[in-house]
Design an enzyme around this catalytic site. Structure first.
Site, PDB file in Angstrom:
ATOM      1  N   PHE B 123      51.664  40.532  47.348  1.00 22.38           N
ATOM      2  CA  PHE B 123      52.081  40.375  45.955  1.00 22.38           C
ATOM      3  C   PHE B 123      53.603  40.449  45.901  1.00 22.38           C
ATOM      4  O   PHE B 123      54.207  41.343  46.492  1.00 22.38           O
ATOM      5  CB  PHE B 123      51.452  41.441  45.056  1.00 22.38           C
ATOM      6  CG  PHE B 123      51.726  41.150  43.614  1.00 22.38           C
ATOM      7  CD1 PHE B 123      51.070  40.119  42.965  1.00 22.38           C
ATOM      8  CD2 PHE B 123      52.698  41.848  42.922  1.00 22.38           C
ATOM      9  CE1 PHE B 123      51.355  39.797  41.645  1.00 22.38           C
ATOM     10  CE2 PHE B 123      52.988  41.537  41.601  1.00 22.38           C
ATOM     11  CZ  PHE B 123      52.309  40.511  40.965  1.00 22.38           C
ATOM     12  N   ASP B 193      49.095  49.531  48.540  1.00 23.48           N
ATOM     13  CA  ASP B 193      49.145  49.136  47.134  1.00 23.48           C
ATOM     14  C   ASP B 193      47.707  48.897  46.692  1.00 23.48           C
ATOM     15  O   ASP B 193      47.037  47.984  47.186  1.00 23.48           O
ATOM     16  CB  ASP B 193      49.999  47.877  46.965  1.00 23.48           C
ATOM     17  CG  ASP B 193      50.140  47.475  45.498  1.00 23.48           C
ATOM     18  OD1 ASP B 193      49.312  47.902  44.661  1.00 23.48           O
ATOM     19  OD2 ASP B 193      51.080  46.710  45.183  1.00 23.48           O
ATOM     20  N   TYR B 218      46.952  48.916  34.526  1.00 23.70           N
ATOM     21  CA  TYR B 218      46.538  47.992  33.463  1.00 23.70           C
ATOM     22  C   TYR B 218      45.479  46.979  33.887  1.00 23.70           C
ATOM     23  O   TYR B 218      45.071  46.153  33.077  1.00 23.70           O
ATOM     24  CB  TYR B 218      47.752  47.269  32.857  1.00 23.70           C
ATOM     25  CG  TYR B 218      48.676  46.563  33.815  1.00 23.70           C
ATOM     26  CD1 TYR B 218      48.364  45.318  34.320  1.00 23.70           C
ATOM     27  CD2 TYR B 218      49.882  47.137  34.185  1.00 23.70           C
ATOM     28  CE1 TYR B 218      49.214  44.663  35.181  1.00 23.70           C
ATOM     29  CE2 TYR B 218      50.751  46.499  35.034  1.00 23.70           C
ATOM     30  CZ  TYR B 218      50.417  45.258  35.538  1.00 23.70           C
ATOM     31  OH  TYR B 218      51.278  44.628  36.388  1.00 23.70           O
ATOM     32  N   LYS B 219      45.036  47.054  35.151  1.00 24.07           N
ATOM     33  CA  LYS B 219      43.999  46.128  35.594  1.00 24.07           C
ATOM     34  C   LYS B 219      42.636  46.820  35.419  1.00 24.07           C
ATOM     35  O   LYS B 219      42.199  47.041  34.297  1.00 24.07           O
ATOM     36  CB  LYS B 219      44.262  45.703  37.036  1.00 24.07           C
ATOM     37  CG  LYS B 219      45.596  44.946  37.211  1.00 24.07           C
ATOM     38  CD  LYS B 219      45.829  44.572  38.666  1.00 24.07           C
ATOM     39  CE  LYS B 219      47.227  44.042  38.917  1.00 24.07           C
ATOM     40  NZ  LYS B 219      47.455  42.701  38.365  1.00 24.07           N
ATOM     41  N   ARG B 363      41.598  31.854  39.539  1.00 26.35           N
ATOM     42  CA  ARG B 363      41.127  33.197  39.907  1.00 26.35           C
ATOM     43  C   ARG B 363      40.299  33.796  38.776  1.00 26.35           C
ATOM     44  O   ARG B 363      40.696  33.730  37.614  1.00 26.35           O
ATOM     45  CB  ARG B 363      42.362  34.057  40.183  1.00 26.35           C
ATOM     46  CG  ARG B 363      42.080  35.445  40.648  1.00 26.35           C
ATOM     47  CD  ARG B 363      43.368  36.206  40.912  1.00 26.35           C
ATOM     48  NE  ARG B 363      43.961  36.697  39.679  1.00 26.35           N
ATOM     49  CZ  ARG B 363      44.939  37.606  39.622  1.00 26.35           C
ATOM     50  NH1 ARG B 363      45.476  38.088  40.741  1.00 26.35           N
ATOM     51  NH2 ARG B 363      45.426  38.003  38.472  1.00 26.35           N
TER      52      ARG B 363
END
Lengths: 404, 404
Positions: B123, B193, B218-219, B363
């Site tokens: 990422f 991560d 927040y995921k 995705r």
């Protein structure tokens, strides 16, 4: 001042309409807006919209419906409060993190200048962060000196002068124009911490040619507890300073998902992680409210409130450690007292909320938008009663809380 | 799978009761919980309490009524989701800022080891931040290599291996135990991560002896847009690693207002600025909800949803780039398609929200708490209709948004 005199002053106050724009609990006189500003009435509805509509209904689509621009948009609004260009300010992270980013960047600008000068007794996080930042730049040194030695400490090795505009404890205010000029004369940049200034006292960053600034969102900007902070970089430095915390939101094309970092143009490069939208919504509401107010009226009423409280303190024999001249201070007033902590707790028990600052300072924030002269007179009556009855000596008032 | 078959599976789903714990807009099938988790029903009331009572009524007193402990308290709850000790996790700043702090600290641990190894195509913020962190440690180097060369790149100079547990694009999952052991065999630390893992796939940091971790709120933790992130430091490293962003909230005695920085014991030293209370309140509600759920049921349903979507993709001739073996992936599924961006927009126009990842990936996040098999079947029908009618070729679907 009698209560009647105070009421008469309040009735003639051109800012009196703003009091109803805040939620002020019954039975509380809030003299701590310089630590956590109270809740604007517009905030709960704005947060409800953020939570229920923007997050709940629109979900991820909201990033393209106003979220991604929020840090720059709100920064542009704060810029108007501090005399900066709208493209020179952005909202990001905390004051501490913003200090870190700017200090490291400034220490890397000129290999011949590796010293940061600041003031002993500055707000702790400023000095703590400077220590950490110095550790990230080989050869860098922090010189923290008493206020009267700052000028003499500036020299050919100085990269940056870091000053807090209004002192968190005493309310002493640096002359921004004079100190910016002094830093520049020494060939250094200046970084102003505006945490106790923004929204409280006149600030003119561009008029004084200031280079860099940071400040917090939860005091006079009324952005809410732990609100995101702001960061200012003068246009002339924007392409020359690099953010060491080089996160994706400061990338030139964050959604191209490139392996290598390329900083965004302008002030956007100072973003790091994903913007904190709940905090930003609270901050924007607080800032919008301040933008409605004439700052000249804020300054005049702050001075009048200060004079009232100073007179009360004088009458009670308290030692005022804040400058009497409004041009030399911020919008709070502090007294030294050997039992400052217990006094503060005894006041809070009666609904008068100020705060204590180690080791012996009792501090009252004077925020003109919602405080009236009658509040100040009533707080003075309660303080007098506590001092005369010596109830503050009750051991319950000496029990230390985690946060003072 | 037919709609009837899907409904039968949903009726037998032991997690079906959790669907009503979320606000899910009418007409939306939300396949993007891996980018922004939806709003839990408990969040608006929790935020209202935070705003109206804790901030509005209690004001500054709330710092002693639960606020100051919130980062450690919520960190302790997240610890239970990721197999860590409750005193090894704290909530602070953003994932980017937390990566920065831990990478700099790890690069300073052993003067003979100055290399950080990571994966190309990781990422972006992980690689971007690693670049910035390397710039803060003299002699440090970032080696970002393709996945198949990571093992060979580890060596005597490696300070840290930085891996994202579940790949943001393909959903490929590293074997945490094997890679932690490999890093340790080379004498290096490992930093995971967990942004696409926490709350989605089983994570056992202590069982695998992992050293360090970060992750976003927040995921799958459903903490809200830009929620605060978390940070993990194994007990054995807590007194040996120093936070370069040495702000006052990581100080041993923040309210003693000392000039010099003395780090707090334990994981608290990783705090920097004042905790973001609005964001923390949102995050805590999301985490509390996840703590009610048996992670075995989450993993099983994620696998079942994946199989359904993979079968739909196969039937439509899409190229799945995610591993079929559930042990080798996270909880999203990605397809390559030359018109991935337009397809994503055409789906969103019909209420099926997934996302696009540059340059050609479509995705879908599969979050077991609120997604049902019927949702997946309906989304598949809409996707089939769009592909067969080729409506995605409509130019309006190719207009790029700022955030993709």
């Amino acid at each position: 001042m009698t209560r009647d005199e105070a009421r008469a002053l309040d009735a003639a106050d051109p800012l009196r309409g703003f009091r109803d724009r805040f939620v002020l609990p019954e039975g509380v006189i809030y003299l701590d807006g310089n630590s956590l500003g109270p809740l604007p009435r517009a905030t709960a509805p704005a947060l409800a919209d953020m939570i229920e509509r923007q997050w709940g209904e629109r979900l991820i689509r909201s990033w393209n419906e106003g979220w991604i621009e929020a840090p720059a948009r709100i920064g542009g609004k704060i810029a108007r409060l501090i005399g900066a260009g709208e493209e020179e300010v952005i909202v990001a992270d905390s004051t501490s993190a913003n200090l870190f980013k700017l200090i490291v960047a400034a220490l890397r600008l000129d290999p011949a200048r590796k010293t940061i000068v600041s003031e002993l007794g500055n707000f702790p996080t400023d000095l703590h962060i400077a220590e950490g930042a110095v550790g990230c730049v080989p050869g860098a040194v922090l010189k923290a000196v008493p206020r009267d030695r700052i000028g003499a400490t500036l020299g050919e090795d100085t990269a940056l002068l870091l000053l807090t505009h209004v002192h968190y404890k005493t309310a002493e205010r640096f002359d921004m124009a004079a100190w910016t000029e002094r830093a520049h004369a020494a060939g250094a940049l200046i970084l102003w911490d505006l945490s106790h200034s923004a929204g409280a006292v006149p600030v003119d960053l561009n008029g004084t040619q200031a280079d860099l600034a940071v400040g917090c969102g939860y005091k006079y900007l009324n952005g809410g507890p732990g609100a995101p902070a702001f960061l200012h970089v003068h246009t002339k430095w924007q392409e020359r300073l690099a953010n060491p915390v080089s996160g994706w939101m400061g990338h030139s094309a964050p959604f191209a998902f490139e392996d290598g970092y390329r900083p965004a143009a302008g002030v956007t490069r100072w973003l790091a992680g994903t913007p904190a939208m709940l905090g930003l919504a609270g901050l924007e509401t607080g800032v919008d409210l301040l933008l409605e107010v004439d700052p000249v009226l804020i300054a005049a009423k702050s001075a009048a409130l200060f004079d009232s409280v100073a007179a009360i303190g004088d009458a009670l024999g308290l030692v005022c450690v804040s400058p009497r001249d409004p041009a030399l201070r911020g919008s709070h007033i502090s007294f030294r007292h050997p039992h400052a902590y217990a006094l503060c707790q005894a006041l809070i028990a009666q609904g008068v909320i100020g705060d204590f600052r180690d080791p012996d300072v009792l501090r009252f924030g004077l925020t003109p938008l919602y405080l009236g002269h009658e509040d100040v007179v009533r707080a003075g009556e309660i303080l007098r009663e506590i001092l005369e009855s010596r109830t503050y000596l009750n051991p319950e008032f000496s029990k230390r809380n985690a946060v003072t």
